[in-house]
Structure formats: structure tokens, C-alpha cells
Scaffold this active site. Structure first.
Site: not given
Ligand code: SPV
Ligand code: MN
Length: 627
Positions: A273, A386
Site C-alpha cells: 500500500c 519479488a
């Protein structure tokens, strides 16, 4: 029959047994003896704080194949298994004694049953492998914040990551001696196949609160295995609750105000976020991007970064949006890349704004564009989750107080979630309690396409800490309310929302606007600007934002944009309050009464304005109040 610690001496590497012995800590020795009996490693390495020991771990990570070298000096890459790419919430459980109940938001099981199951999975798991015993310190060393922790792992990748992310703690075990509680962390990647955990269907992460211990098995992904990170965080939440301080899923940053003024903020955001990108904002300095300990010291609220590095999402890191991280990730220094694509020794990831290769190696093995998984789903070249692992000192914007044993004084606290339709981009709470109860305790985040399941579903996540909560939710809220008693000049609380959209689904704010929001918050904290009072908090005045946009982003900020962004959306705000009230009423047995009262009052204020001005109220209609 348990074998005694001394009977394992022959499997310890040279100097390792003596290093352990010289700590003279019977509780530590008993813990290690128990797990040597269970794990049955073939050799044991004890990592002290010596540089040669750190080098040994780096070397082992390459030799074992858990990491491979990349073209740039100091860069390595690690792959987790195809089905081991994120925190496994379902398999993460608190082990609770018979009479303790946690409520439906926390995943728990019977303690003894959990210990039996875990110890069964760990039995003989390190036969033929080396066990690393590593000592760390959570928080700066030599500080009231310091918590010593010991990690047992058979993964040199985990050990190496921890060296980058945490302060060395062998000396701290000596300093604090045997009287201090320490955290115990046990990890095994389990059986490896092609270098990755094979039995991820038997992945387990169990937290034994009674013994300050976390065990995890059959997994390598950092969030499940780096014991000092989210696993210790759960233990710290319990410890801080008992001792009257706070453990938060928070960034810490220095916001640079007019003149030389530097104002420190903490900020809580659920995963993905914008937490790291806020902590890394251009022009500001970073103390931490993930976990903070907060204490009251001499009537002030102070915070430290539990870590000294970043395990950050690499997706969308590119030279334009994140110049500082980009620079660090593309020049010689110690970095571990995980689950990116490797082609000819160079890492590539989603959103890096480079031309993507058509083949290479990734978390699915040899990869070629268009490759599909067993369910027919196309495999992206780099995983959406990742990561990169890097020390904060490698970054040009690292704050000079990172290692200050007293931490930094916090004057503002930010809560932010992914919210497409309810909250304004930035607002300040009326006071501490109002902020904790209407911003922190009501935090929600919408799921994205990057997470499993349907996108756009709102997930309740109080203070962004729900995943790590190790005490009943109501108690945690009460701790937050009580924490500021005795604090002179309580910090201001803010909510931010980087994800607000219009009716057509278009984002209403730009990628870089958060640079302006933090500057405005800095001015608010220091009483330098006026504001408009709304039923949900204080919002900026157009002219102040216009000046900031011009100064910081060199852009003309249009009044029509301001109006769209800061219009009070009453039906959405009311719906949110009702959703949250329902959660607390139904699921949280110990919700403080003041939470219901405060949300009901907010509802009343919203309804009053709605009756006068309608569902959507522009900021200029709302009363202007002088500060
Ligand atoms: C998060 O997901 O909040 C992270 C990464 O910071 S993890 O280590 O997986 O928790
Ligand atoms: Mn996090």
C-alpha cells in the site's frame, strides 16, 4: 534419551562450541540442546559478531546454491519455490495453552498439539546439513529498545538475509546476560529439490508465545523464515503489551520542513500500500520501512527501527519513480534479489521500465515468454512479490539517527490503506484517541490483482498489524489509547489514501503527490497552516496545497482537482463505519466501549452534514476553522 549439549561438541566447527559456552547462558544452552536432539544436524556453525563469520555465511550461500552471483559485485539472486512466494497466513498459527482464547481474527491451535506436530516435522531434518546458530539484536544495540534473539536455521540464504537486515547480537547476549528474555527462532527449509523447499504442502509456521519461540519448516520465503522479521514481531507484540510499549508495522521517516526543521513520523500501511515508497520519498530521510518499536521516554514518544535493512518489493522500482533505490540496486554493493528474472547475470523485474528479455531463469526454473503453469496461467518473468534485500546504510537517504539508542522523537503517526472510494487523500484526526479509533482501528485495504483471490475486496486490517497480532484485538486497541498517557504534546495522527478514484475508476491523485501530503502533515504538526474541519478530520486548505505542489513538484495544482480529491463522500464513509462496527461487535469480544462511541459520534456528524448539504460535500462548503 536427550543427549547433553557437550556430547554434540564434535560436530561444532572450530571455535563454535567455545563461542557458545562463553555466553554462559543456561536457558540458551538448554534451547540449543533440545533442538540439536530434534534436528540432528551434521555440523554446527556459531556465528559471532566477527567479520569473518559474516563472510563465512556469504560464502556458504553461494556454495550451497541457495544464492548465485550476478554480474555486479556484491549482488546475488535467490529463488523460492514456485508455491512459496509469500507469507502463508493459513499455516501460520499461534500455539495457545488450553484456557486462552483469541477470537476469530487470529489463527490459533492447541499448544501441545502444535509442538508435537512441529517437532515431528523437524525430526532429523538437518541430517547431512549444517546448522547455523546466529545471534542478533532487534532494535539498535546498547539501548532500552534492544531485544536479543537467537536464530537456528539450515538456510544460508536466511542467515545471509538476516545479516543484512539485523544488527549483530552476539555482543548483546553478553551484555544483557542470562537475566534478559530473548527470542528463539528455529527454521528449516526441509528437504530441498533443485535448491528449493520440496514439501511446501507441509509448510508450517508456529508461534509459541509461552516460550518466546517461533518455528518454521518446509519454506524459504523471507516472510515465513526470516525469524527476526514478522515472526519475532509477533513475540514483540506480546512482550510490549506486557511491558507497556508498542510494536508496530510502521515505517519511520524524517520529514524535512522549512529551514533546517526535521520532524519524524511513523506510518502504518498494509503490505503493498505504499509503505516503502513513502519511507523512501525524495527529499526526506528514512529510518525504517517496516517495523518500529515505540516507547515513552522522558515524556516523549520515541521510536526505533527494529531492522537495519529493507526486504522490499522490487516491482515498479525504476529510475523515474524510485531513483534512490534504483541507484542502489544497479551499482556494486551487497544486495540479494529474490524471485526476479535472471538473464546473463542481470536481474529484471516487473515495472523496471527496461526491455524485458524473452527468456532466462526465474522462480519457475528455465523461463521463456508465454510459459504457463500447471493450471494454464501465464507465468510473468518476475514474481509480483519479488524482493530485494539491502542494508539501509547503502542508501543515500538513510537518516543519521538509524543507530541512535534513544531512537527519534515521533510527532506524527500516519495510517494508510488501499481505498478506492471513501477517504480523502490526507486528513488529520481531531486528537490521539480519535485517530487511533477512527483511522488506525478502522484501517482496511482492498485486495489487488497481485494477491490471491478477487481484486477490490476490502480486508479489515487494524493498524496494518492484524496479520501479526499476538494479543486480543481489544487489548491492543486499549494499549494504543493508554500509551500516550503522560506524553507531553501527543503526536498528531493522520490518515492518507493514495488510491482514491473517481466514478470512472481513474486515480484522482498522482504517484508523486505523497511528497506533498507529507510536507503538509509536517506543517500541521508544527502549527504552520490552517485547516478545514470536517466530520472525519482536518483537511488542507487549497492555497496551502497549491503552494506546496508548486514548490515540491513544480506543478500547478488545480482547484478542480482539489475539490474532487477532498470532497467528503458521506455514503461511503457511513458504509465503512457500519462495516467496521459490525466486525467489532461480532468478532472482537473485548472491544473498548469508546470505540463504539467514537464511531457512532462520527456517524452522527456525517449524517448531520448530509442532511444539510447532501451526499457529497465539497471542501469549500465545509466550515473554515483557524488553527
Ligand atoms: C509485508 O508483507 O508486510 C512485508 C514482507 O513486509 S514480509 O516479510 O513478507 O512480511
Ligand atoms: Mn511489512
Amino acid at each position: 534419551m536427550q543427549k547433553r549439549l557437550s556430547s554434540f561438541k564434535k560436530i561444532f566447527k572450530t571455535g563454535s562450541f567455545e563461542a557458545l559456552e562463553s555466553l554462559k547462558n543456561p536457558e540458551l544452552n538448554a534451547f540449543i540442546e533440545t533442538y540439536l536432539n530434534i534436528l540432528q544436524p551434521s555440523s554446527v556453525f556459531v556465528r559471532t559478531d566477527a567479520n569473518e563469520d559474516i563472510d563465512y555465511i556469504r560464502k556458504r550461500a553461494i556454495e550451497s546454491g541457495e544464492e548465485r552471483r550476478l554480474n555486479i559485485e556484491g549482488h546475488t539472486c535467490h529463488f523460492d519455490g514456485y508455491h512459496d512466494q509469500g507469507r502463508d497466513k493459513d499455516s501460520t498459527r499461534y500455539l495457545l495453552p488450553k484456557n486462552v482464547v483469541f477470537g476469530p481474527h487470529l489463527n490459533a491451535m492447541d499448544r501441545q498439539a502444535g509442538l508435537n506436530e512441529m517437532h515431528g516435522l523437524l525430526k532429523d531434518v538437518m541430517q547431512g546439513k549444517e546448522l547455523y546458530i546466529l545471534f542478533f539484536c532487534l532494535g539498535p544495540t546498547g539501548s532500552v529498545f534492544s531485544i536479543p534473539a537467537v536464530q537456528l536455521t539450515d538456510s544460508s540464504y536466511v542467515a545471509h538475509s538476516e545479516d543484512i537486515l539485523y544488527r549483530r547480537g552476539y555482543g548483546e547476549f553478553k551484555r544483557l546476560g542470562k537475566s534478559e528474555t530473548f527470542f528463539k527462532l528455529v527454521h528449516s527449509a526441509g528437504v530441498l529439490e533443485n535448491g528449493v523447499s520440496k514439501d511446501t504442502d507441509r509448510r508450517r509456521i508456529y508461534i509459541d508465545l509461552q516460550d518466546n519461540k517461533v518455528m518454521s519448516v518446509n519454506t524459504q520465503y523471507g516472510g515465513n523464515t526470516i525469524g527476526l522479521k514478522k515472526l519475532s514481531m509477533r513475540l514483540a507484540i506480546q512482550k510490549s503489551s506486557n511491558e507497556g510499549w508498542l510494536t508496530e508495522h510502521m515505517l519511520i521517516m524524517g520529514v524535512h520542513g522549512p529551514g533546517e526543521r526535521l520532524t519524524y513520523f511513523t506510518g502504518a500501511f498494509p503490505s503493498a500500500c505504499g509503505k516503502t515508497s513513502t519511507a523512501m520519498l525524495k527529499g526526506e530521510t528514512i529510518v525504517g520501512d517496516d517495523i518500529a518499536y515505540l516507547r515513552k521516554i522522558d515524556g516523549k514518544l520515541r521510536a526505533v527501527n527494529v531492522e537495519k535493512g529493507i526486504f522490499g518489493i522490487i516491482r515498479d522500482v525504476n529510475p523515474e519513480d524510485d531513483p534512490l533505490i534504483w541507484e542502489a540496486l544497479t551499482s556494486p554493493r551487497e544486495v540479494i534479489f529474490s524471485n526476479v528474472l535472471i538473464k546473463d547475470g542481470t536481474p529484471y523485474w516487473l515495472g523496471d521500465k527496461r526491455e524485458m528479455p524473452n527468456d532466462g531463469m526465474n522462480y519457475s526454473g528455465a523461463w521463456r515468454k508465454g510459459k504457463k503453469d500447471s493450471e494454464g496461467k501465464e507465468i510473468t518473468h518476475s514474481h509480483p512479490n519479488a524482493r530485494y534485500t539491502i542494508g539501509l546504510k547503502e542508501l543515500a537517504n538513510c537518516d543519521e539517527k538509524l543507530e541512535d539508542p534513544n531512537g527519534v522523537e515521533i510527532k506524527g503517526v500516519i495510517y494508510g490503506g488501499r481505498d478506492s472510494d471513501t477517504s480523502v487523500p490526507v486528513q488529520q484526526a481531531f486528537d490521539w484517541d480519535h485517530g487511533i479509533l477512527t483511522m488506525g482501528s478502522t484501517l482496511e485495504s482492498e485486495t489487488t490483482a497481485a494477491t490471491l483471490g478477487k481484486a477490490g475486496v476490502r480486508k479489515f486490517n487494524l493498524m496494518s498489524n492484524l496479520d501479526f497480532m499476538a494479543i486480543p484485538l481489544g487489548k491492543y486497541i486499549r494499549n494504543n489509547l493508554e500509551f500516550v498517557k503522560g506524553v507531553r504534546n501527543r503526536p498528531a495522527i493522520f490518515s492518507v489514501n493514495y488510491f482514491l478514484k473517481d466514478k470512472e475508476g481513474k486515480y484522482l491523485t498522482g504517484m508523486h503527490d505523497k511528497r506533498v501530503w507529507v510536507k503538509w502533515m509536517e506543517l500541521m504538526v508544527n502549527d504552520d497552516v490552517e485547516y478545514i474541519k470536517t466530520p472525519t478530520g482536518y483537511i488542507p486548505i487549497y492555497n496551502d496545497l497549491r503552494t506546496l505542489f508548486k514548490d515540491i513538484l513544480g506543478r500547478d495544482y488545480m482547484e478542480e482537482d482539489y475539490i474532487k480529491q477532498f470532497t467528503l463522500r458521506i455514503p461511503e464513509n457511513l458504509a465503512k463505519i457500519d462495516r467496521i462496527l459490525k466486525i467489532y461487535a461480532n468478532d472482537v469480544a473485548d472491544t473498548p466501549k469508546v470505540l463504539f462511541e467514537t464511531l457512532e459520534e462520527q456517524k452522527k456528524r456525517l449524517i448531520e452534514v448530509k442532511e444539510k448539504y447532501g451526499d457529497y460535500v465539497e471542501p469549500l462548503v465545509l466550515e473554515k476553522v483557524s488553527s
